[in-house]
Design a protein around this motif. Structure first.
Motif, short mmCIF file in Angstrom:
data_model
loop_
_atom_site.label_atom_id
_atom_site.label_comp_id
_atom_site.label_asym_id
_atom_site.label_seq_id
_atom_site.Cartn_x
_atom_site.Cartn_y
_atom_site.Cartn_z
N TRP B 176 0.83 -1.19 0.00
CA TRP B 176 0.00 0.00 0.00
C TRP B 176 0.88 1.26 0.00
O TRP B 176 0.66 2.19 -0.78
N ILE B 177 1.92 1.23 0.84
CA ILE B 177 2.83 2.39 0.90
C ILE B 177 3.51 2.58 -0.45
O ILE B 177 3.64 3.70 -0.96
N THR B 180 1.02 4.03 -2.92
CA THR B 180 0.56 5.39 -2.67
C THR B 180 1.71 6.39 -2.69
O THR B 180 1.54 7.53 -3.11
N SER B 181 2.90 5.97 -2.19
CA SER B 181 3.95 6.99 -2.10
C SER B 181 5.24 6.57 -2.79
O SER B 181 6.26 7.22 -2.63
N PHE B 182 5.19 5.47 -3.54
CA PHE B 182 6.35 5.00 -4.30
C PHE B 182 7.59 4.80 -3.44
O PHE B 182 8.71 4.97 -3.89
N ASN B 183 7.37 4.47 -2.16
CA ASN B 183 8.50 4.15 -1.28
C ASN B 183 8.53 2.63 -1.13
O ASN B 183 7.65 2.03 -0.53
#
Lengths: 279, 327, 504
Positions: B176-177, B180-183
């Motif tokens: 999910w991370i 959503t944040s491309f990390n």
């Protein structure tokens, strides 16, 4: 018999298992040292050829006992536990499965739900709970290992019985007026024997491993009794200082599991005519 | 289909009742007393009586049982005797890690086990067959604690990539991370920590899957319809994969379902060696401490999960074998 | 195949790149310990693993120094009145709870009264029953009134951290505690991690690191791997004896060894014949190869034990009857006691810890050398510990260890007094009872106290109530890069000075 000799894996299995059984049987005579003799000052001696010129071929364990002698002596209890646990689970499993499959209907439903109860109890937890209730020790460990394996045996037997039940020779038995018991045991079970035997031989292997796991949790055989599983469990803290004290009993487990599986595979090939033709 | 589903769910009821009675009897008749274990170094006989009363352990067994059932039916699994926290919360915390580990090892075992099994069946009694068997047998003959320690001592110690213990966030959370944040770091860490425990569970399971796929495929390949297909001049690959494998997978799927169920509560040794916060450890620690509410609640939840997984497996038969229809 | 190889190479490059980044965190210290805490409420917990975590978050009035002397913590000074029935505490000023509320005498009164209230079911209540009233004079001065003199009450007070009165009644205090300690609670997921952050307003100075993480890693080997791989900074709990020599050579690992406060012994049940006969107990005691156990099985970790009081304490009496490992002497004593060694079968009970099983096996073997049969029974912990605590337990001989024996009263009263709460041996000795009662009434540092407990130890040793095996050593295992960490003989307080830890 001829078929049997033709199957390479069956022969290899018999040779391995035979050797282990003979070793176990004559353990008292062939151990090079007393497997229970403790000499802590000589502990963790490496195997011969690794800088050790004592008479310990495979070295000594955490208490200075001869590893080779302990593996030989350990074969006895490990095989016994595996054999008895597998026999109990096979007998009860075949009985429940055969009755369920043969009678069908309500009896089938009740018996198989009962098996589901055992099955849905996580097996390690069940074994731990049984041993915690009855107290640790070899007999209770065997009992725990056996109970965990019953549902699988029952399911297989039931499915075999169901498929054989409608065969012509069984129906012929009814026509001849044979008793239900005779039909069940003589005609149906005899013809479902092969897969049951295969699963049983596989179970022998897993039983040895489960006993090791129980020993890890401190719930296996009681000291000074030696089993392969206990050797692994007690030697695990020395995994870096003296890896050989766990490597060799581990090898013994692998060999015996290999033996039982080869035997099982071979038996399956022999009893399965279709496969034979394909060769 | 729906009817069958409901029928199977109904069957769950007698199973759960029997399990709850069985667990209850087993833990209450076993030697060991949660209050004595709780009191530690201190505590007098008066403290003991008082605590027994507090937890209702002085009541007759059947009363204790019905009290527990009554509460459980209202969704209240009780309070842990030892930890003082609600049992449902303690179990809920474990669900994520437990399922993650079980699913990961099933996937790993399946994607490796089935192809090797197929290969071994096709090239029967060849080099591949022989080695897959040896590998499989070594896999099943290694006790899980030993395998875990060996992986730590020889793989993890030498390859810095695999950590020694614990869990670093969930895969789902990491994904999910990432989305959503491309990390990618959380996802990447999640995998690093998951891999060795999952692999150590997968090795034994893979062995079973390989052996079963092989023998099941061999058996199916001897069947009449395969011969018919062959005689029609269909290519061997198509015969194996379309007709053979599809039918041969039925027993394999069954075993995968059962194994998955075992992993939910039975991975306790692997969880211990890799310090994985799973459900098995919770329940086994509770057994050691005789924390009755956790044992009862935990085993019940695991049984429900196991039964549901196997229901899904049964439903998946319909997908694999179009002849099977549930009514 | 080529594709696969490329992917593998790429993966390993990524892996190497990343893994070097992961462990270089200077601002966080990770401690690996053997077990999870039961809970974090000092009033409710009795185990070491909960205690260790609690002492980082909260503080007691007084604390044990690494030399086992009482040191001020939340109290700056204390004083007994002349007849020993009143203790006056001066509390530290300017101390704040983690939520900013000032710490006062109310909190101290609240904590102990809560424990003493039977309705609250605190398992620690019996430690404090001699307190009859807590009187507050002002915010930083209070008096404890005692029913009778209790010389070692201060040591008991050190065992419990003070709980904030304004949070103490919260239902989730046990899993979300507030304290005055160097680190404050952030989050806790059981069997995974307890995360604590630095208390910047700590009265003893702000901690050197921002974050402290405590991780339970149950398998000793796994925990040691984690330490050597640098994934944890401290390995807590008993070390693996097999590895200790190697670790002491390893420059990247810091090994600190100090005498502990625990001991291990072979216990006898004096109500079960023939263990009511002192000769039999002495004979059994001669069968225990203590030197072998300490020097070889434990690889030198530990000190051969002679009695119940740990060797590091001023009350320790080395001049008591000793039972050296001597099989012939044992044979002689058994014969004198009229035991027929060919007939006799003794039962020895242990739990599943490998170190205990080894000791059981070695005693069994030593007995077999004189023809005595000992049956070893390894029991599962829950059953073992419950049975031992029931009156008239069935065990003839049993292996047990105790930790936290910080004073002779603690080490002896509960185990050797006729009414002792943990008198597993069912001893009843009038002279011993008298001495143990008297010891509680004389000042702990006095000559008289030392002489009383020296006599008591002599009786215990002479009667061979237990066959003492060894005292534990506490071993601090940490990365060499970690500074400021020292083990504490009272294991629960090992991380109490966590604000001094820092990484290079």
């Amino acid at each position: 018999m001829k078929k049997f000799l033709e199957s390479k894996s069956a022969v290899a299995g018999v040779i391995i298992i035979g050797t282990i059984i003979l070793t176990a049987f004559f353990a008292d005579f062939i151990v090079p040292n007393d497997p229970y003799f403790i000499n802590i000052w000589d502990r963790y001696l490496p195997p011969e050829g690794f800088g050790n010129d004592s008479n310990y071929i495979l070295g000594t364990d955490d208490m200075g006992r001869c590893v080779l002698s302990r593996i030989i002596m350990g074969s006895r209890i490990s095989l016994l536990v595996a054999g008895i646990a597998t026999s109990i689970s096979a007998l009860l499993g075949i009985f429940f499965g055969a009755v369920a499959g043969f009678k069908g209907g309500r009896i089938d439903a009740i018996l198989m739900r009962f098996m589901d109860v055992i099955l849905s109890f996580p097996s390690v937890l069940l074994a731990i709970a049984i041993v915690a209730s009855l107290g640790p020790g070899m007999v209770n460990a065997m009992f725990a290992i056996a109970i965990v394996r019953i549902p699988a045996m029952a399911r297989i037997t039931r499915s075999m019985v169901l498929s054989v039940k409608q065969e012509e020779y069984v129906l012929a038995g009814y026509a001849l007026g044979f008793s239900q018991g005779r039909i069940l045991f003589k005609h149906i079970l005899m013809n479902s024997f092969a897969p049951i035997l295969v699963v049983a031989t596989l179970n022998m292997g897993t039983a040895i491993v489960v006993e090791a796991s129980l020993s890890f949790l401190g719930l296996g055989a009681q000291p000074p009794t030696v089993t392969w599983g206990r050797m692994l469990a007690m030697g695990r803290e020395a995994i870096r200082r003296a890896p050989y004290i766990t490597f060799y009993p581990g090898l013994a487990i692998v060999l015996s599991v290999l033996g039982f599986n080869l035997l099982g595979d071979g038996l399956r090939d022999i009893f399965d005519p279709q496969l034979k033709k394909k060769g | 289909m729906t009817k069958y589903f409901l029928y199977r769910l109904l069957q769950l009821i007698p199973i759960l009742i029997s399990i709850s009675v069985l667990v209850f009897l087993m833990i209450h008749l076993a030697p060991g007393d949660p209050v004595l274990l709780l009191m530690g170094d201190e505590g007098t006989y008066e403290d003991y009586r008082r605590l027994q009363e507090l937890y209702g352990l002085d009541l007759p067994l059947y009363q204790q049982y019905f009290r527990w059932v009554g509460n459980a039916l209202q969704g209240n699994l009780g309070i842990s005797i030892r930890q003082g926290a609600p049992v449902s919360q303690l179990i809920f915390e474990r669900l994520g890690p437990t399922f993650e580990l079980a699913i990961a090892s099933v996937i790993l075992a399946t994607i490796l086990g089935i192809p090797i099994g197929v290969l071994a069946a096709i090239k029967r009694q060849s080099f591949v067959d022989f080695f897959s068997m040896i590998f499989a047998l070594i896999g099943v003959s290694m006790p899980p604690f030993w395998l875990g320690l060996v992986l730590l001592a020889y793989v993890s110690m030498n390859v810095g990539f695999f950590p020694m213990f614990g869990r670093e966030g969930s895969i789902v959370g990491g994904l999910w991370i990432f989305l959503t944040s491309f990390n990618i770091t959380p996802l990447y860490d999640g995998f690093r920590y998951l891999f060795l425990p999952a692999a150590s569970l997968a090795i034994a399971m893979m062995a079973i899957i390989t052996r079963l796929t092989r023998s099941s495929l061999l058996e199916v390949m001897g069947k009449d319809y395969i011969r018919t297909a062959r005689s029609k001049g269909i290519g061997e690959k198509v015969v194996i994969f379309k007709h053979g494998l599809r039918n041969a997978l039925l027993p394999v799927v069954t075993i995968i379902g059962i194994q998955f169920g075992f992993l939910l509560g039975g991975a306790v040794i692997t969880e211990t060696v890799f310090a994985w916060p799973g459900a098995g450890r919770l329940v086994v620690n509770a057994i050691i401490q005789r924390d009755f509410p956790i044992i009862q609640g935990g085993v019940l939840m695991l049984a429900i999960a196991f039964t549901l997984v196997n229901l899904l497996v049964d439903l998946s038969y319909a997908l694999l074998d179009p002849r099977i229809r549930y009514q | 195949m080529k594709k696969l190889l490329t992917v593998l190479i790429l993966l390993s490059i990524i892996a190497l790149g990343w893994s070097s980044l992961v462990f270089a965190n200077q601002d966080r210290i990770i401690i690996g310990t053997a077990a999870e805490a039961v809970g974090l409420d000092p009033r409710m917990e009795t185990d070491i693993y909960s205690g260790q975590r609690i002492y980082v978050i909260m503080e007691p009035l007084v604390i044990f120094s690494t030399e086992m002397e009482l040191a001020p913590r939340l109290a700056t000074s204390w004083e007994f009145n002349d007849d020993g029935t009143k203790i006056t505490f001066n509390l530290r000023e300017g101390v704040k709870w983690h939520d900013g509320v000032p710490f006062t005498a109310e909190d101290v009164k609240y904590t102990y009264e809560w424990i003493l209230n039977p309705e609250n079911q605190s398992p620690n209540r019996s430690l404090y029953v001699d307190i009859i009233e807590i009187e507050i004079e002002n915010d930083h001065l209070l008096h404890f009134h005692l029913e009778k003199p209790n010389s070692f009450l201060l040591n008991n007070l050190a065992r419990i951290c003070i709980v904030p009165a304004h949070h103490g009644e919260e239902a989730d205090f046990r899993e979300n505690p507030v304290g005055t300690g160097p680190f404050q609670f952030v989050s806790w997921s059981r069997d995974d991690r307890l995360v604590l952050s630095a208390n910047q307003d700590y009265w003893g100075g702000a901690p050197n690191v921002d974050e402290l993480e405590i991780r339970p890693i149950p398998e000793d080997s796994g925990r040691l791997f984690a330490l050597e791989a640098g994934e944890i900074d401290v390995y807590q709990d008993q070390p693996i004896p097999e590895e200790i020599a190697r670790l002491e050579e390893d420059p990247s690992i810091n090994v600190q060894r100090i005498p502990g406060t625990g001991y291990r012994y072979l216990g006898f049940n004096t109500t079960k014949p023939p263990f009511d006969d002192v000769l039999v107990r002495r004979a059994m005691s001669h069968l225990v190869p203590r030197e072998g156990i300490v020097d070889v099985l434990q690889e030198g970790l530990g000190i051969v034990a002679t009695g119940p009081v740990p060797a590091g304490l001023p009350w320790y009496n080395p001049d008591v009857p000793r039972y050296d490992h001597d099989v012939d002497k044992a044979l002689e004593l058994f014969t004198e006691a009229g035991i027929d060694l060919d007939e006799a079968v003794f039962n020895l009970y242990s739990h599943e810890d490998p170190a205990f099983i080894r000791i059981a096996e070695i005693i069994q073997f030593e007995a077999s050398r004189i023809g005595l049969t000992i049956r070893t029974h390894v029991e599962e912990w829950g059953a073992y510990w419950s049975r031992l605590q029931t009156p008239d337990h069935p065990y003839e001989m049993y292996l047990v260890d105790w930790f936290g024996q910080v004073d002779p009263d603690r080490a002896m009263y509960r185990q050797y007094h006729t009414d002792g709460a943990r008198n597993f041996g069912m001893f009843s000795n009038e002279e011993l009872d008298y001495l143990l009662e008297k010891g509680q009434t004389v000042p702990p540092a006095s000559e008289e106290s030392i002489s009383i407990y020296n006599q008591a130890q002599e009786i215990v040793a002479d009667q061979a109530y237990y066959a003492f095996i060894h005292y534990y050593e506490e071993v601090g295992l940490s990365k060499a890069s970690l500074n400021g960490f020292t083990p504490n003989p009272f294991v629960s307080m090992t991380w109490a000075n966590a604000h001094l830890f820092y990484k290079e």
